[in-house]
Each structure stands twice: as structure tokens, then as C-alpha cells.
Design a protein around this motif. Structure first.
Motif, PDB file in Angstrom:
ATOM      1  N   VAL A 144     -28.435 -10.325 -17.276  1.00 14.09           N
ATOM      2  CA  VAL A 144     -29.359  -9.812 -18.280  1.00 14.09           C
ATOM      3  C   VAL A 144     -28.599  -9.036 -19.341  1.00 14.09           C
ATOM      4  CG1 VAL A 144     -31.355  -9.662 -16.729  1.00 14.09           C
ATOM      5  CG2 VAL A 144     -29.796  -7.711 -16.940  1.00 14.09           C
ATOM      6  N   ALA A 145     -29.254  -8.846 -20.478  1.00 14.38           N
ATOM      7  CA  ALA A 145     -28.727  -8.018 -21.565  1.00 14.38           C
ATOM      8  C   ALA A 145     -29.774  -6.977 -21.915  1.00 14.38           C
ATOM      9  CB  ALA A 145     -28.392  -8.881 -22.781  1.00 14.38           C
ATOM     10  N   LEU A 146     -29.315  -5.790 -22.278  1.00 13.22           N
ATOM     11  CA  LEU A 146     -30.194  -4.663 -22.563  1.00 13.22           C
ATOM     12  C   LEU A 146     -30.034  -4.254 -24.026  1.00 13.22           C
ATOM     13  CD1 LEU A 146     -30.737  -1.693 -20.180  1.00 13.22           C
ATOM     14  CD2 LEU A 146     -30.069  -1.221 -22.524  1.00 13.22           C
ATOM     15  N   TYR A 147     -31.162  -4.156 -24.748  1.00 14.55           N
ATOM     16  CA  TYR A 147     -31.148  -3.849 -26.179  1.00 14.55           C
ATOM     17  C   TYR A 147     -32.017  -2.623 -26.466  1.00 14.55           C
ATOM     18  CZ  TYR A 147     -29.630  -8.749 -26.432  1.00 14.55           C
ATOM     19  OH  TYR A 147     -28.972  -9.937 -26.248  1.00 14.55           O
ATOM     20  N   PRO A 148     -31.637  -1.792 -27.425  1.00 13.78           N
ATOM     21  CA  PRO A 148     -32.481  -0.639 -27.769  1.00 13.78           C
ATOM     22  C   PRO A 148     -33.819  -1.113 -28.340  1.00 13.78           C
ATOM     23  CG  PRO A 148     -30.694  -0.901 -29.354  1.00 13.78           C
ATOM     24  CD  PRO A 148     -30.401  -1.845 -28.239  1.00 13.78           C
ATOM     25  N   ALA A 149     -34.910  -0.536 -27.861  1.00 12.19           N
ATOM     26  CA  ALA A 149     -36.244  -0.934 -28.315  1.00 12.19           C
ATOM     27  C   ALA A 149     -36.693  -0.135 -29.527  1.00 12.19           C
ATOM     28  CB  ALA A 149     -37.259  -0.762 -27.180  1.00 12.19           C
ATOM     29  N   THR A 150     -35.982   0.931 -29.863  1.00  8.72           N
ATOM     30  CA  THR A 150     -36.352   1.759 -31.003  1.00  8.72           C
ATOM     31  C   THR A 150     -35.140   1.971 -31.910  1.00  8.72           C
ATOM     32  OG1 THR A 150     -35.856   3.800 -29.807  1.00  8.72           O
ATOM     33  CG2 THR A 150     -38.118   2.984 -29.694  1.00  8.72           C
ATOM     34  N   SER A 151     -35.404   2.357 -33.146  1.00  7.88           N
ATOM     35  CA  SER A 151     -34.324   2.592 -34.096  1.00  7.88           C
ATOM     36  C   SER A 151     -34.755   3.629 -35.118  1.00  7.88           C
ATOM     37  CB  SER A 151     -33.946   1.291 -34.807  1.00  7.88           C
ATOM     38  OG  SER A 151     -33.055   1.545 -35.882  1.00  7.88           O
ATOM     39  N   GLU A 152     -33.839   4.476 -35.515  1.00 11.45           N
ATOM     40  CA  GLU A 152     -34.104   5.444 -36.582  1.00 11.45           C
ATOM     41  C   GLU A 152     -33.218   5.180 -37.795  1.00 11.45           C
ATOM     42  OE1 GLU A 152     -33.956   9.437 -35.237  1.00 11.45           O
ATOM     43  OE2 GLU A 152     -35.663   9.211 -33.887  1.00 11.45           O
ATOM     44  N   SER A 153     -32.556   4.011 -37.809  1.00 10.59           N
ATOM     45  CA  SER A 153     -31.636   3.702 -38.917  1.00 10.59           C
ATOM     46  C   SER A 153     -32.370   3.497 -40.236  1.00 10.59           C
ATOM     47  CB  SER A 153     -30.810   2.455 -38.583  1.00 10.59           C
ATOM     48  OG  SER A 153     -31.650   1.320 -38.426  1.00 10.59           O
ATOM     49  N   GLU A 154     -33.684   3.184 -40.174  1.00 12.22           N
ATOM     50  CA  GLU A 154     -34.439   2.973 -41.407  1.00 12.22           C
ATOM     51  C   GLU A 154     -34.827   4.292 -42.071  1.00 12.22           C
ATOM     52  OE1 GLU A 154     -35.019   1.244 -38.610  1.00 12.22           O
ATOM     53  OE2 GLU A 154     -34.146  -0.620 -39.351  1.00 12.22           O
ATOM     54  N   LYS A 155     -34.701   5.396 -41.346  1.00 11.10           N
ATOM     55  CA  LYS A 155     -35.053   6.688 -41.942  1.00 11.10           C
ATOM     56  C   LYS A 155     -34.001   7.114 -42.958  1.00 11.10           C
ATOM     57  CE  LYS A 155     -37.850   8.812 -38.311  1.00 11.10           C
ATOM     58  NZ  LYS A 155     -38.013  10.001 -37.442  1.00 11.10           N
ATOM     59  N   ILE A 156     -34.438   7.869 -43.934  1.00 12.30           N
ATOM     60  CA  ILE A 156     -33.513   8.395 -44.934  1.00 12.30           C
ATOM     61  C   ILE A 156     -32.589   9.407 -44.280  1.00 12.30           C
ATOM     62  CG2 ILE A 156     -33.361   9.884 -46.972  1.00 12.30           C
ATOM     63  CD1 ILE A 156     -35.811   8.517 -48.054  1.00 12.30           C
ATOM     64  N   SER A 157     -31.303   9.290 -44.570  1.00 13.53           N
ATOM     65  CA  SER A 157     -30.326  10.246 -44.051  1.00 13.53           C
ATOM     66  C   SER A 157     -29.489  10.758 -45.222  1.00 13.53           C
ATOM     67  CB  SER A 157     -29.422   9.597 -43.001  1.00 13.53           C
ATOM     68  OG  SER A 157     -28.725   8.497 -43.552  1.00 13.53           O
ATOM     69  N   PHE A 158     -28.902  11.927 -45.043  1.00 16.60           N
ATOM     70  CA  PHE A 158     -28.125  12.553 -46.106  1.00 16.60           C
ATOM     71  C   PHE A 158     -26.672  12.717 -45.687  1.00 16.60           C
ATOM     72  CE2 PHE A 158     -32.458  14.090 -46.826  1.00 16.60           C
ATOM     73  CZ  PHE A 158     -32.615  13.811 -48.175  1.00 16.60           C
ATOM     74  N   PRO A 179     -36.814   3.747 -24.484  1.00 17.36           N
ATOM     75  CA  PRO A 179     -37.044   2.395 -23.979  1.00 17.36           C
ATOM     76  C   PRO A 179     -35.980   1.398 -24.441  1.00 17.36           C
ATOM     77  CG  PRO A 179     -38.402   2.760 -25.902  1.00 17.36           C
ATOM     78  CD  PRO A 179     -37.608   4.029 -25.697  1.00 17.36           C
ATOM     79  N   TYR A 180     -35.791   0.369 -23.626  1.00 22.02           N
ATOM     80  CA  TYR A 180     -34.884  -0.741 -23.950  1.00 22.02           C
ATOM     81  C   TYR A 180     -35.576  -2.054 -23.613  1.00 22.02           C
ATOM     82  CZ  TYR A 180     -31.004   2.599 -24.295  1.00 22.02           C
ATOM     83  OH  TYR A 180     -30.190   3.635 -24.668  1.00 22.02           O
ATOM     84  N   TYR A 181     -35.237  -3.090 -24.388  1.00 25.94           N
ATOM     85  CA  TYR A 181     -35.698  -4.432 -24.057  1.00 25.94           C
ATOM     86  C   TYR A 181     -34.660  -5.103 -23.169  1.00 25.94           C
ATOM     87  CZ  TYR A 181     -39.059  -3.878 -27.891  1.00 25.94           C
ATOM     88  OH  TYR A 181     -40.063  -3.436 -28.703  1.00 25.94           O
ATOM     89  N   ILE A 182     -35.127  -5.819 -22.165  1.00 23.92           N
ATOM     90  CA  ILE A 182     -34.234  -6.531 -21.250  1.00 23.92           C
ATOM     91  C   ILE A 182     -34.637  -7.994 -21.225  1.00 23.92           C
ATOM     92  CG2 ILE A 182     -33.421  -6.703 -18.853  1.00 23.92           C
ATOM     93  CD1 ILE A 182     -34.090  -3.745 -18.522  1.00 23.92           C
ATOM     94  N   ARG A 183     -33.648  -8.865 -21.400  1.00 21.40           N
ATOM     95  CA  ARG A 183     -33.914 -10.297 -21.379  1.00 21.40           C
ATOM     96  C   ARG A 183     -32.760 -10.999 -20.671  1.00 21.40           C
ATOM     97  NH1 ARG A 183     -32.695 -12.211 -27.654  1.00 21.40           N
ATOM     98  NH2 ARG A 183     -30.428 -12.319 -27.443  1.00 21.40           N
ATOM     99  N   PRO A 184     -32.969 -12.270 -20.252  1.00 15.48           N
ATOM    100  CA  PRO A 184     -31.863 -13.004 -19.623  1.00 15.48           C
ATOM    101  C   PRO A 184     -30.693 -13.144 -20.585  1.00 15.48           C
ATOM    102  CG  PRO A 184     -33.952 -14.124 -19.263  1.00 15.48           C
ATOM    103  CD  PRO A 184     -34.219 -13.047 -20.269  1.00 15.48           C
ATOM    104  N   ASP A 185     -29.484 -13.089 -20.058  1.00 13.53           N
ATOM    105  CA  ASP A 185     -28.284 -13.213 -20.884  1.00 13.53           C
ATOM    106  C   ASP A 185     -27.707 -14.614 -20.699  1.00 13.53           C
ATOM    107  OD1 ASP A 185     -26.174 -12.522 -22.563  1.00 13.53           O
ATOM    108  OD2 ASP A 185     -24.926 -11.868 -20.878  1.00 13.53           O
ATOM    109  N   GLY A 186     -27.796 -15.429 -21.735  1.00  7.98           N
ATOM    110  CA  GLY A 186     -27.278 -16.793 -21.648  1.00  7.98           C
ATOM    111  C   GLY A 186     -28.353 -17.775 -21.198  1.00  7.98           C
TER     112      GLY A 186
END
Length: 308
Positions: free
Chosen positions: A20-34, A112-119
Motif C-alpha cells: 500500500v501507499a499512504l498519501y496526505p489527505a489534507t493540505s495547507e499549501s493553497e493558503k497564503i504564506s509570507f 488523516p491520510y489516504y491509503i490505496r494499493p501500491d502498484g
């Protein structure tokens, strides 16, 4: 296309195993940063790793981990020594038990993280584990190593995949007693509860995240656009809080306030989505991922401050 996996390994339920592979389910990269700038030159501030005693810069190759025993006295631990104590969960999420969702105290939830089969292999085994959790209506509890630390992870089915939520250990959760002990024991009357219930019923709805707008993010966008347009920024008047003298009167007024919009003939204004503010930007944000709906539009060229 899915982002890069944070972790790859195996998911195991007794003798059933699948990659399996584990991916971040959330992100804050779209927020404005200084960035931090030197007010005098407009140049970005750069941080260096320096020796606390000599002030000399230290390269990454010469930096080791150390545990402080006493003030100024450390036990050094090498990367090789840490790898020696690596746990099985470094490569495998072992399902240890199944619990009811209601048993998990929300204070223990981290992210939270998303988990799906790897390959291409292991989809059958993954489906068996996923559907077993779904049919039992339980949450699977396992262990996984991320950033060199072992975490408890709670697994739940979502669509064709799994959602794994990292959990805190008991020693990471503070006791509520030290915060709640001094709260006064107050007798709440039936009349007060009836009025409060009426307010709740008037505000009842469904949890729909798309309705919520990040007002601070919107205000940041407006501020940046106004400054770029050369407008003078004037402080806004802050709303003043009201002192509650008569609680029953405040509850009655609240009931009237919430009921007023229902009498109006005009339809309620549809809340603007948080993403809408991003589309109104006069300039693209370097290094940020633009929303899909705005990707096709060519962004306006942004002015860059010249360095002195």
C-alpha cells in the motif's frame, strides 16, 4: 494525478498482506504564506545553522542528534544507532484490533491520510481488508512509522480506499481536570434550556464544508490586492462586545434575531466558497498550486519589488 506518497509498505491483517501507499489527505499549501524580509533592503531573510558557542556555521554532515541529560550535557545518537532500533511497523501497518468509532476520543485524532494499493498487485487482498472493516462497521487500529516515530493509526473504509487517521498516545493528551476544576457549578433552569433549544433548532442544518469560507484568507487576498493597487490601508473599526446583564433577556433576543431571517421574502445570500477569493487575486502566488478552475486562465503578470 495523485501527489507523491508519504509512505510505502504493506498492510497486514493476520496472514493477509498487500502493498500500500499512504498519501496526505489534507493540505495547507493553497493558503497564503509570507516570507520574512529585511525592511531596509527588501531582501529575504536567510536562516543558518550555527554553533551556539562559536557562532560558526555548521554543515548538515556535521550535525548529529543529541539528548540533553543536564544543562549543556548531551548523549549523542547516530543515524545508524537509530536504524538499529527500527520497528517492524517501519515497513508494515499491522492491524492489531478492531474498535467502535465512538470509542475513539476526538482529542486523540491528529491528521488523516489516504491509503490505496501500491502498484498492480495486491488489489484483491486490499479489497478483502477494506470490505471486512466496512462489513464489521468497526475501525481497525494499527501502527505505522512516519518521520522516524511510530504512530497509532485508525483505518476506516472510504469509497474504494481507506482513510488512516494518526492517533496520539495517552501521554500526549492533557487531562481536562486542570482546566475544568475551577468552572462553577451552575443550575440551568428549564426556561433557559427551552430558549436555548429553540435557538439550536432554528440553526439546525447539515455539515456541508463547501459552505464555509475562510474569512481571514479572504481578508488577506483583499489586503494584498489593495496594497498592489496602491490604495491607502486604513484600520477598520472593531466590533464591540456587549456585556450580558440578563441571561434570560439575551436568550429571548437571540430567539427573535434568529427568527427574523425566516420572515423575510428575499432568499438568503448564497455563501461564497473559500476558493472564490483565490480566483479574484490580481496576481499569481509563486510556488502555489492554483485551483483547477483557474488553471486554464492566464494569470496577470505580477510586479516584483526590486532589490536595492
Amino acid at each position: 494525478m495523485a501527489p507523491r506518497a508519504n509512505w510505502k509498505g504493506f498492510l497486514r491483517l493476520s496472514l493477509v498482506t498487500c502493498p500500500v501507499a499512504l498519501y496526505p489527505a489534507t493540505s495547507e499549501s493553497e493558503k497564503i504564506s509570507f516570507n520574512q524580509l529585511n525592511r531596509q533592503t527588501g531582501h529575504r531573510i536567510k536562516y543558518l545553522k550555527v554553533d551556539a558557542e562559536t557562532g560558526d556555521e555548521v554543515t548538515n554532515e556535521d550535525i548529529v542528534k543529541g539528548y540533553e541529560l543536564e544543562k549543556g550535557q548531551y548523549i549523542e545518537v547516530s543515524k545508524e544507532e537509530l536504524e538499529e532500533i527500527a520497528l517492524e511497523s517501519t515497513r508494515t501497518i499491522e492491524i492489531d484490533e478492531f474498535v467502535a468509532r465512538s470509542d475513539i476520543d476526538p482529542r486523540y485524532l491528529i491528521r488523516p491520510y489516504y491509503i490505496r494499493p501500491d502498484g498492480k498487485v495486491g488489489h484483491d487482498a486490499f479489497a478483502v481488508i477494506r470490505e471486512t472493516i466496512r462489513e464489521m462497521d468497526k475501525v481497525a487500529i494499527g501502527r505505522v512509522v512516519l518521520t522516524n516515530r511510530e504512530h497509532i493509526i485508525a483505518l476506516e473504509p472510504m469509497d474504494k480506499g481507506l482513510v488512516g487517521t494518526l492517533l496520539r498516545y495517552p501521554y500526549e493528551v492533557r487531562s481536562e481536570q486542570e482546566y475544568f476544576d475551577e468552572i462553577q457549578d451552575v443550575k440551568v433552569t428549564k426556561d433557559m434550556l427551552d430558549l436555548a433549544r429553540h435557538i439550536v433548532n432554528q440553526k439546525a442544518g447539515r455539515f456541508e464544508p463547501e459552505k464555509f469560507e475562510d474569512h481571514y484568507e479572504t481578508a488577506l487576498i483583499e489586503l494584498i490586492n489593495e496594497k498592489r493597487a496602491g490604495k491607502v490601508i486604513r484600520p477598520k473599526e472593531r466590533p464591540k462586545g456587549e456585556n450580558v446583564v440578563d441571561l434570560m433577556e439575551a436568550l429571548r433576543r437571540s430567539v427573535g434575531k434568529e427568527a427574523a431571517p425566516a420572515k423575510a421574502d428575499k432568499p438568503a445570500k448564497k455563501p461564497r466558497k473559500a476558493a472564490a477569493g483565490q480566483k479574484e487575486m490580481l496576481m499569481p502566488i509563486a510556488g502555489k498550486k492554483q485551483p483547477k478552475e483557474a488553471a486554464a486562465k492566464k494569470p496577470a503578470a505580477g510586479a516584483r519589488r526590486k532589490s536595492a
